[in-house]
Design an enzyme around this catalytic site. Structure first.
Site, PDB file in Angstrom:
ATOM      1  N   LYS A 115       0.818  -1.218   0.000  1.00  0.00           N
ATOM      2  CA  LYS A 115       0.000   0.000   0.000  1.00  0.00           C
ATOM      3  C   LYS A 115       0.846   1.261   0.000  1.00  0.00           C
ATOM      4  O   LYS A 115       0.451   2.276  -0.572  1.00  0.00           O
ATOM      5  CB  LYS A 115      -0.935   0.015   1.212  1.00  0.00           C
ATOM      6  CG  LYS A 115      -2.108  -0.941   1.090  1.00  0.00           C
ATOM      7  CD  LYS A 115      -3.164  -0.596   2.114  1.00  0.00           C
ATOM      8  CE  LYS A 115      -4.341  -1.550   2.048  1.00  0.00           C
ATOM      9  NZ  LYS A 115      -5.304  -1.280   3.133  1.00  0.00           N
ATOM     10  N   LYS A 197      -8.017 -10.835  -7.916  1.00  0.00           N
ATOM     11  CA  LYS A 197      -9.048 -10.941  -6.899  1.00  0.00           C
ATOM     12  C   LYS A 197     -10.243 -10.050  -7.259  1.00  0.00           C
ATOM     13  O   LYS A 197     -10.053  -8.976  -7.825  1.00  0.00           O
ATOM     14  CB  LYS A 197      -8.440 -10.476  -5.569  1.00  0.00           C
ATOM     15  CG  LYS A 197      -9.143 -10.974  -4.341  1.00  0.00           C
ATOM     16  CD  LYS A 197      -8.408 -10.516  -3.097  1.00  0.00           C
ATOM     17  CE  LYS A 197      -9.420 -10.108  -2.055  1.00  0.00           C
ATOM     18  NZ  LYS A 197      -8.874  -9.582  -0.828  1.00  0.00           N
ATOM     19  N   LYS A 200     -13.809  -4.339  -5.158  1.00  0.00           N
ATOM     20  CA  LYS A 200     -14.755  -3.238  -5.352  1.00  0.00           C
ATOM     21  C   LYS A 200     -14.077  -2.013  -5.949  1.00  0.00           C
ATOM     22  O   LYS A 200     -14.735  -1.109  -6.421  1.00  0.00           O
ATOM     23  CB  LYS A 200     -15.436  -2.884  -4.033  1.00  0.00           C
ATOM     24  CG  LYS A 200     -14.471  -2.593  -2.906  1.00  0.00           C
ATOM     25  CD  LYS A 200     -15.159  -2.649  -1.550  1.00  0.00           C
ATOM     26  CE  LYS A 200     -14.120  -2.643  -0.437  1.00  0.00           C
ATOM     27  NZ  LYS A 200     -14.656  -3.025   0.867  1.00  0.00           N
TER      28      LYS A 200
END
Ligand code: TRP
Length: 332
Positions: A115, A197, A200
């Site tokens: 991240k 994966k 959203k």
């Protein structure tokens, strides 16, 4: 003293609409656990803030997350369902744990490494500290079991390290939690690229099914799902990853085994299969959506529920926090 029931704690970030990947892979498993365990479920809004958020969106999604967890069957009569930031003990314990956490161990967290790369030059301190906040969440409730996916396993290991170190340096204070992997760890993949994966945050909306997608939208997304040119419904993740993913979804929704599904679609085309998967998903989601739509309309009810549950959580958290404060030498 032996507890009558083990304590289960898990959290989910209100960082977008939930997908059927979140639901079938994780949230759904929280429901039956309520009968067996003392369950505490948190909407981790403070974790969501470790990456930039639009304030109004975060607020809206926090309500939506509470409503969705209620709609799938989290029952506040049985469990505690609360919003992390409503219990200030979380941030307080985070600080106290920070005082015994090492830069080295936090730098080794793979999620942080991934991240922070995306945040570029100005990496937030909070992103680095994220696992310590998670440790505070878990340790405040004397948690025995933490249902998590693979991506959070390393964080739970770190929680054990931090708790063990504290117990060693002061005296036994924290319960060491264990990761808990549910029966089926279905990890759903993108409908457009089965090597990724289901997420959203995918820019292609056809890649995922949101929990609030309309039935017709769901059917269309499955109609467009990527398959292969082999033309046979059989479970082979390597050569037919798209079909394997659709079989996982179908199996999760209907409870049927791979063999049963293979038999059911023997001699039939992918078109029929994809339609059946879409229908199965619609069938699972429709009753949830009906309940959700009722709940989301009534903000006052959700506010009340959040308040009551935060109070219940705070009482438990305070008990542990008081102990920690005393041990490290804070007065009062
Ligand atoms: N970090 C978790 C996630 O993003 C959410 C979370 C916050 C959590 N606190 C937790 C999960 C405590 C388990 C236990 O998925």
């Amino acid at each position: 003293m032996e507890k009558a029931k083990k304590t289960v704690y898990s959290g989910i970030q209100p960082s977008g609409t939930f997908t059927i990947g979140n639901y079938l892979g994780a949230m759904r498993n929280w429901v039956p656990m309520q009968d067996q365990y003392d369950c505490i479920y948190a909407i981790a809004d403070l974790h969501a803030l470790t990456v930039p958020q639009v304030p109004a969106e975060l607020r809206k999604r926090t309500y939506e997350s509470v409503a969705m967890l209620l709609a799938i069957g989290i029952d506040p009569q049985k469990s505690i369902l609360y919003v992390q930031s409503h219990v200030p003990a979380h941030t307080e314990l985070t600080w106290l744990l920070n005082c015994n956490a090492y830069m080295g161990e936090l730098s080794r967290m793979t999620q942080y490494k991934d991240k922070s790369e995306r945040q570029g030059k100005n990496i937030r301190v909070a992103l680095f500290d994220y696992p310590v906040l998670m440790a505070a969440d878990i340790l405040l409730y004397e948690t025995d079991l933490v249902p998590v996916g693979d991506d959070q396993k390393q964080h739970v290991e770190l929680v054990r390290d931090l708790a063990g170190r504290f117990n060693q340096n002061y005296s036994p204070t924290f319960v060491l939690p264990e990761p808990y992997f549910g029966e089926s760890g279905t990890r759903l993949m993108s409908l457009q690229d089965p090597s990724r994966k289901m997420s959203k945050s995918d820019e292609n909306q056809n890649a995922y099914v949101s929990m609030t997608d309309q039935p017709q939208v769901i059917r269309n997304k499955f109609k467009r799902a990527i398959t292969d040119s082999i033309g046979k419904v059989q479970y082979d993740k390597t050569s037919q990853p798209g079909i394997a993913n659709l079989m996982d979804i179908y199996s999760s929704c209907t409870g049927r085994s791979y063999e049963e599904i293979e038999k059911e679609f023997e001699g039939k085309g992918y078109g029929d299969f994809k339609m059946a998967v879409g229908e199965a998903v619609v069938e699972v989601l429709e009753p949830i959506q009906q309940t959700y739509n009722e709940l989301i309309k009534d903000k006052a009810n959700l506010d009340n529920l959040m308040k009551e549950n935060a109070q219940k959580a705070a009482v438990r958290a305070q008990k542990v926090l008081r102990k920690v404060r005393r041990k490290v030498g804070l007065v009062g």
